[in-house]
Design an enzyme around this catalytic site. Structure first.
Site, PDB file in Angstrom:
ATOM      1  N   ILE A 101       0.821  -1.203   0.000  1.00  0.00           N
ATOM      2  CA  ILE A 101       0.000   0.000   0.000  1.00  0.00           C
ATOM      3  C   ILE A 101       0.859   1.258   0.000  1.00  0.00           C
ATOM      4  O   ILE A 101       0.547   2.238  -0.686  1.00  0.00           O
ATOM      5  CB  ILE A 101      -0.942  -0.010   1.225  1.00  0.00           C
ATOM      6  CG1 ILE A 101      -1.911  -1.189   1.132  1.00  0.00           C
ATOM      7  CG2 ILE A 101      -1.720   1.295   1.333  1.00  0.00           C
ATOM      8  CD1 ILE A 101      -2.707  -1.431   2.394  1.00  0.00           C
ATOM      9  N   LEU A 149      12.073   2.706  11.884  1.00  0.00           N
ATOM     10  CA  LEU A 149      11.071   3.226  12.813  1.00  0.00           C
ATOM     11  C   LEU A 149      11.111   2.570  14.187  1.00  0.00           C
ATOM     12  O   LEU A 149      10.604   3.135  15.151  1.00  0.00           O
ATOM     13  CB  LEU A 149       9.667   3.067  12.209  1.00  0.00           C
ATOM     14  CG  LEU A 149       9.258   4.146  11.210  1.00  0.00           C
ATOM     15  CD1 LEU A 149       8.065   3.684  10.390  1.00  0.00           C
ATOM     16  CD2 LEU A 149       8.941   5.453  11.930  1.00  0.00           C
ATOM     17  N   TYR A 255       3.380 -14.266  24.703  1.00  0.00           N
ATOM     18  CA  TYR A 255       3.304 -13.291  23.618  1.00  0.00           C
ATOM     19  C   TYR A 255       2.292 -13.746  22.577  1.00  0.00           C
ATOM     20  O   TYR A 255       2.293 -14.900  22.151  1.00  0.00           O
ATOM     21  CB  TYR A 255       4.671 -13.119  22.968  1.00  0.00           C
ATOM     22  CG  TYR A 255       4.680 -12.104  21.851  1.00  0.00           C
ATOM     23  CD1 TYR A 255       4.549 -10.748  22.131  1.00  0.00           C
ATOM     24  CD2 TYR A 255       4.800 -12.499  20.519  1.00  0.00           C
ATOM     25  CE1 TYR A 255       4.549  -9.804  21.109  1.00  0.00           C
ATOM     26  CE2 TYR A 255       4.809 -11.563  19.496  1.00  0.00           C
ATOM     27  CZ  TYR A 255       4.673 -10.217  19.799  1.00  0.00           C
ATOM     28  OH  TYR A 255       4.669  -9.282  18.789  1.00  0.00           O
TER      29      TYR A 255
END
Length: 414
Positions: A101, A149, A255
């Site tokens: 995207i 990031l 997790y």
């Protein structure tokens, strides 16, 4: 007594067990009744009462399948090119633009005349996207800058590099997303990796670039726009996000990759709400909205290749969007004139939509902002173990035990 409704624990599992009384403060137990004829009648009446809630959802599903346009004039089958016009003299930063995207968003915005900045952890992947865009649009202006990031230091370095270029900034599309397959992983700052990549890195990036966006808007008279790409999966998490992050980071609970992803996407929506309020208070001519792109088979879920996965995607092929269709909502919110002045909203299929109830909670949005700032400050000040710079702020902002005892979960409005 039996518990019919309750909150989930940080793993998303309901704390109450049917047929047993549980004094956990996260839910409100109700008396059970014999399953007699009157009860069956009551159940039928309750089902009928829920029709006003069910019907709108059914209508939305039909509209999605048919691709029927909404109030904006666009729908689930609209493409990114169809919803965008001229973007000359516009500068846009798009994270996660090396595939899927994000790459389509970058291609379309560049095709419409925008200068596109592609931050990337892998330079080769970004250069490949740049080459494809330039091959299609020789006049396209595409810059590639390094960014990871999940690293707060890398985010700061990227912001410094971009600001040093002296370029204006009109659009910031926080698109990058990660779904962790496998075991718990922590970033170099000690933050759960999915949360660090999908939310916290974008939070810091936006904070560092918001000033340049406000300056650009003031100088040009063109409203700046920030787009946070979330997901409808944000509604899958029903516990306390801070408690979950604290427990999973300390390895106190198993997790769960889906829960971690849902928490990060919930954070995207809450961030949008709080940032919109703060930009308005600043008087900045900058808006922020978040989007659900839709279900599309991108690299995010292609990592789970296999016979079962392929079969599921084959059966659901009519429900899945193409990548140009999935990028449409992002491009619509980033560039369409109808969205001018709209801020703090949630969009799906190029139309405004409703996020989950918890995602609209202003107090939770403000709490997330405070936790995020505390984590960033703790991780950049030095002098503490990596994990402590995350868990200490989370502990500080966990809800009090008394608040948990008083919390009562009410049925959500439709």
């Amino acid at each position: 007594m039996r518990c019919e409704r309750g909150e989930r624990d940080p793993r998303g599992v309901y704390k109450c067990q049917v047929g047993a009384f549980n004094s956990t403060p996260h839910f409100s137990p109700r008396p059970s009744l014999p399953l007699a004829a009157s009860s069956i009648t009551s159940l039928r009446l309750a089902g009928a009462a829920r029709l006003p809630c069910v019907l709108p959802g059914m209508l939305r599903a039909v509209r999605y399948l048919l691709g029927s346009p909404g109030a904006s004039g666009f729908g689930s089958r609209s493409t990114a090119e169809e919803v965008t016009g001229d973007l000359g003299a516009t500068t846009a930063i798009i994270t996660g633009a090396t595939s899927g995207i994000g790459a389509e968003t970058a291609r379309v915005l560049a095709k419409r005349g925008a200068r596109v900045v592609i931050p990337a952890r892998t330079a080769k992947a970004a250069e490949d996207v740049r080459a494809r865009i330039v091959a299609e649009c020789p006049a396209a202006d595409v810059l590639v800058l390094p960014l990871d990031l999940s690293s707060l230091a890398s985010v700061r370095a990227f912001a410094d590099r971009f600001l040093a270029l002296g370029l204006p900034l009109h659009l910031l599309v926080n698109n990058a997303g990660k779904f962790s397959h496998g075991q718990l992983a922590l970033s170099e700052d000690g933050v759960e990796m999915t949360f660090a990549t999908n939310y916290l890195g974008h939070f810091l990036l936006t904070k560092l670039l918001a000033g340049r966006m406000a300056e650009t808007a003031a100088a040009t008279g063109v409203q700046g726009r920030i787009v946070n790409v979330s997901s409808s999966v944000h509604g899958w998490f029903a516990g306390d996000w801070a408690e979950y992050l604290h427990l999973v980071t300390r390895r106190k609970i198993p997790y769960d990759a889906t829960q971690a992803y849902a928490v990060s996407k919930l954070a995207n929506v809450l961030h949008t709400r709080e940032l919109a309020a703060r930009l308005q208070e600043m008087g900045a001519n900058v808006t922020v909205n978040c989007v659900h792109p839709g279900i599309v088979r991108t690299r995010l879920n292609r990592d789970r290749d296999g016979v079962l996965t392929d079969l599921v995607f084959l059966l659901l092929s009519k429900l899945l969007k193409t990548i140009p269709q999935a990028a449409a909502t992002t491009c619509y919110v980033a560039a369409h004139p109808r969205v001018a002045g709209v801020s703090g909203r949630y969009f799906a299929d190029c139309n405004e939509a409703l996020p989950s109830p918890v995602a609209t909670d202003r107090h939770e949005a403000a709490r997330l902002w405070r936790v995020s700032e505390a984590i960033i400050d703790g991780c950049t000040s030095g002098g503490q173990p990596q994990q402590d710079c995350t868990t200490a702020p989370l502990l500080r902002f966990l809800p009090s035990l008394e608040l948990l005892r008083r919390r009562v979960v009410e049925p959500a409005e439709c």
